[in-house]
Design a protein around this motif. Structure first.
Motif, PDB file in Angstrom:
ATOM      1  N   LEU A 147       0.897  -1.271  -0.145  1.00 57.23           N
ATOM      2  CA  LEU A 147       0.112   0.009   0.003  1.00 57.23           C
ATOM      3  C   LEU A 147       0.823   1.417  -0.059  1.00 57.23           C
ATOM      4  CD1 LEU A 147      -2.790  -1.264   2.337  1.00 57.23           C
ATOM      5  CD2 LEU A 147      -2.920  -0.763   0.088  1.00 57.23           C
ATOM      6  N   LYS A 148       1.940   1.298   0.860  1.00 53.52           N
ATOM      7  CA  LYS A 148       2.644   2.394   0.705  1.00 53.52           C
ATOM      8  C   LYS A 148       3.130   2.499  -0.791  1.00 53.52           C
ATOM      9  CE  LYS A 148       4.375   2.731   5.622  1.00 53.52           C
ATOM     10  NZ  LYS A 148       5.485   2.357   6.546  1.00 53.52           N
ATOM     11  N   TYR A 149       3.874   1.448  -1.349  1.00 53.20           N
ATOM     12  CA  TYR A 149       4.338   1.331  -2.588  1.00 53.20           C
ATOM     13  C   TYR A 149       3.485   2.083  -3.657  1.00 53.20           C
ATOM     14  CZ  TYR A 149       5.204  -0.252  -7.379  1.00 53.20           C
ATOM     15  OH  TYR A 149       5.630  -0.587  -8.641  1.00 53.20           O
ATOM     16  N   LEU A 150       2.202   1.747  -3.467  1.00 54.40           N
ATOM     17  CA  LEU A 150       1.182   1.964  -4.524  1.00 54.40           C
ATOM     18  C   LEU A 150       0.666   3.745  -4.594  1.00 54.40           C
ATOM     19  CD1 LEU A 150      -0.677   1.084  -6.708  1.00 54.40           C
ATOM     20  CD2 LEU A 150      -2.421   0.498  -4.893  1.00 54.40           C
ATOM     21  N   LEU A 151       0.685   3.905  -2.956  1.00 53.09           N
ATOM     22  CA  LEU A 151      -0.106   5.007  -2.783  1.00 53.09           C
ATOM     23  C   LEU A 151       0.879   6.441  -2.104  1.00 53.09           C
ATOM     24  CD1 LEU A 151      -3.046   3.526  -0.746  1.00 53.09           C
ATOM     25  CD2 LEU A 151      -3.062   4.339  -3.041  1.00 53.09           C
ATOM     26  N   ILE A 152       1.997   6.009  -1.442  1.00 53.45           N
ATOM     27  CA  ILE A 152       2.372   7.349  -0.923  1.00 53.45           C
ATOM     28  C   ILE A 152       3.889   7.351  -1.031  1.00 53.45           C
ATOM     29  CG2 ILE A 152       0.613   7.436   0.737  1.00 53.45           C
ATOM     30  CD1 ILE A 152       1.932   6.108   2.845  1.00 53.45           C
ATOM     31  N   ASP A 153       4.494   6.284  -1.283  1.00 52.84           N
ATOM     32  CA  ASP A 153       6.100   6.438  -1.235  1.00 52.84           C
ATOM     33  C   ASP A 153       6.659   7.014  -2.596  1.00 52.84           C
ATOM     34  OD1 ASP A 153       8.792   5.419  -1.392  1.00 52.84           O
ATOM     35  OD2 ASP A 153       8.258   4.740   0.773  1.00 52.84           O
ATOM     36  N   ASN A 154       7.571   7.741  -2.193  1.00 49.61           N
ATOM     37  CA  ASN A 154       8.493   8.427  -3.515  1.00 49.61           C
ATOM     38  C   ASN A 154       9.040   7.444  -4.294  1.00 49.61           C
ATOM     39  OD1 ASN A 154       7.385  11.262  -2.984  1.00 49.61           O
ATOM     40  ND2 ASN A 154       8.950  11.482  -1.504  1.00 49.61           N
ATOM     41  N   CYS A 155       9.552   6.577  -3.607  1.00 45.63           N
ATOM     42  CA  CYS A 155      10.520   5.378  -4.483  1.00 45.63           C
ATOM     43  C   CYS A 155       9.296   4.281  -5.121  1.00 45.63           C
ATOM     44  CB  CYS A 155      10.998   4.662  -3.510  1.00 45.63           C
ATOM     45  SG  CYS A 155      12.736   5.640  -3.048  1.00 45.63           S
ATOM     46  N   GLY A 156       8.113   4.577  -4.847  1.00 46.34           N
ATOM     47  CA  GLY A 156       7.055   3.519  -5.497  1.00 46.34           C
ATOM     48  C   GLY A 156       6.356   4.600  -6.516  1.00 46.34           C
ATOM     49  N   LEU A 157       4.967   3.987  -6.698  1.00 43.88           N
ATOM     50  CA  LEU A 157       4.262   4.552  -7.582  1.00 43.88           C
ATOM     51  C   LEU A 157       3.551   6.015  -7.227  1.00 43.88           C
ATOM     52  CD1 LEU A 157       2.004   1.919  -9.245  1.00 43.88           C
ATOM     53  CD2 LEU A 157       4.153   2.809 -10.164  1.00 43.88           C
ATOM     54  N   ASN A 158       3.609   6.258  -5.745  1.00 43.34           N
ATOM     55  CA  ASN A 158       3.021   7.324  -5.142  1.00 43.34           C
ATOM     56  C   ASN A 158       1.760   7.934  -5.738  1.00 43.34           C
ATOM     57  OD1 ASN A 158       3.354   9.402  -3.109  1.00 43.34           O
ATOM     58  ND2 ASN A 158       4.724  10.564  -4.420  1.00 43.34           N
ATOM     59  N   ILE A 159       0.853   7.081  -6.133  1.00 44.15           N
ATOM     60  CA  ILE A 159      -0.425   7.610  -6.730  1.00 44.15           C
ATOM     61  C   ILE A 159      -1.268   8.500  -5.919  1.00 44.15           C
ATOM     62  CG2 ILE A 159      -2.437   6.642  -7.845  1.00 44.15           C
ATOM     63  CD1 ILE A 159      -0.956   4.286  -8.935  1.00 44.15           C
ATOM     64  N   ARG A 160      -1.503   8.057  -4.746  1.00 43.19           N
ATOM     65  CA  ARG A 160      -2.445   8.867  -3.868  1.00 43.19           C
ATOM     66  C   ARG A 160      -1.898  10.430  -4.016  1.00 43.19           C
ATOM     67  NH1 ARG A 160      -2.281  12.804   0.105  1.00 43.19           N
ATOM     68  NH2 ARG A 160      -4.384  12.930   1.234  1.00 43.19           N
ATOM     69  N   ASN A 161      -0.633  10.787  -3.462  1.00 44.33           N
ATOM     70  CA  ASN A 161      -0.094  11.886  -3.446  1.00 44.33           C
ATOM     71  C   ASN A 161      -0.155  12.675  -4.726  1.00 44.33           C
ATOM     72  OD1 ASN A 161       0.220  11.751  -0.698  1.00 44.33           O
ATOM     73  ND2 ASN A 161       2.408  11.012  -0.858  1.00 44.33           N
ATOM     74  N   GLU A 162       0.376  11.932  -5.899  1.00 38.20           N
ATOM     75  CA  GLU A 162       0.477  12.551  -7.137  1.00 38.20           C
ATOM     76  C   GLU A 162      -0.972  12.900  -7.747  1.00 38.20           C
ATOM     77  OE1 GLU A 162       3.417  12.706  -9.245  1.00 38.20           O
ATOM     78  OE2 GLU A 162       4.367  12.671  -7.069  1.00 38.20           O
ATOM     79  N   ALA A 163      -1.887  12.023  -7.685  1.00 31.11           N
ATOM     80  CA  ALA A 163      -3.278  12.439  -8.169  1.00 31.11           C
ATOM     81  C   ALA A 163      -3.900  13.281  -7.176  1.00 31.11           C
ATOM     82  CB  ALA A 163      -4.344  11.197  -8.024  1.00 31.11           C
ATOM     83  N   ALA A 164      -3.804  13.459  -6.050  1.00 31.34           N
ATOM     84  CA  ALA A 164      -4.285  14.441  -5.132  1.00 31.34           C
ATOM     85  C   ALA A 164      -3.810  15.753  -5.377  1.00 31.34           C
ATOM     86  CB  ALA A 164      -4.036  14.184  -3.549  1.00 31.34           C
TER      87      ALA A 164
END
Length: 218
Positions: A147-164
């Motif tokens: 979930l961190k990788y997918l949603l909030i981590d800069n080394c991951g996809l960070n989709i939540r932060n990028e989309a928000a």
């Protein structure tokens, strides 16, 4: 997280997409089967959390995103030159996943509010919730890491932060990211209430994705 991200890119994401493609092509995964499963076989379809007096309307809230996901996928199958986009699905599911995580925190009696330096009560960030030791214990380290990788981590996809913050590029509103969000949704909602309230401490590895084979392929 850097090495985990590399593993996801090189190994697990291609595997997940292959499973979903086979499920689509075989007719075993459809809009109807997905929604029926979530509504009738998981806790997300229950209107109220038993014994806790907590209302749950997330099934109704995720229906439009899932409908759009399958619509775009079907259009691509019908018209090979069609370029599908998943703006509605990704923007909507990203926020709903955060809400579902907060609901699970309430079920597990994890505080979702905090008081800031100005003595103002506010919601805890998703980062803080996913760092909560009790939530990690309940959901398992592997699930939290994904979930961190997918949603909030800069080394991951960070989709939540990028989309928000409207930073997600157009080409990132793609089939792969939408599918990974659907995977995360299935992971969060697959359990029945008995499992959630009594047996959720089991650690189920995110790496093998056996639930996909159980509920989609077989």
């Amino acid at each position: 997280m850097f090495h985990y991200s590399k593993q996801m890119t090189l190994m697990y994401i291609p595997f997940i997409i292959e499973i979903f493609n086979k499920a689509f092509n075989s007719g075993k995964l459809s809009q109807e089967s997905c929604l029926n499963f979530i509504k009738n076989e998981t806790w997300l379809g229950v209107k109220e959390v038993p014994n806790l007096n907590i209302e749950n309307h997330f099934f109704e809230l995720i229906v439009p995103a899932i409908n759009y996901y399958f619509l775009e996928r079907n259009l691509y199958l019908l018209y090979p030159n069609y370029y599908p986009h998943f703006v509605l699905t990704i923007d909507s599911l990203t926020l709903k996943l955060e809400g579902i995580i907060k609901l699970l925190c309430k079920i597990f009696e994890i505080e979702t509010k905090e008081t800031n330096d100005n003595n103002i009560v506010q919601d805890k960030s998703l980062n803080k919730l996913l760092d909560n030791e009790k939530l990690i214990e309940k959901m398992g380290q592997n699930n939290i890491f994904f979930l961190k990788y997918l949603l909030i981590d800069n080394c991951g996809l960070n989709i939540r932060n990028e989309a928000a913050h409207s930073l997600l590029a157009l080409n990132e509103y793609n089939y792969v990211n939408a599918t990974l969000l659907l995977v995360a949704l299935l992971r969060l909602c697959k359990y029945n209430w008995i499992v959630i309230l009594i047996e959720f401490t089991r650690v189920i590895s995110f790496a093998n994705f056996k639930y996909l084979e159980k509920y989609i392929i077989k």
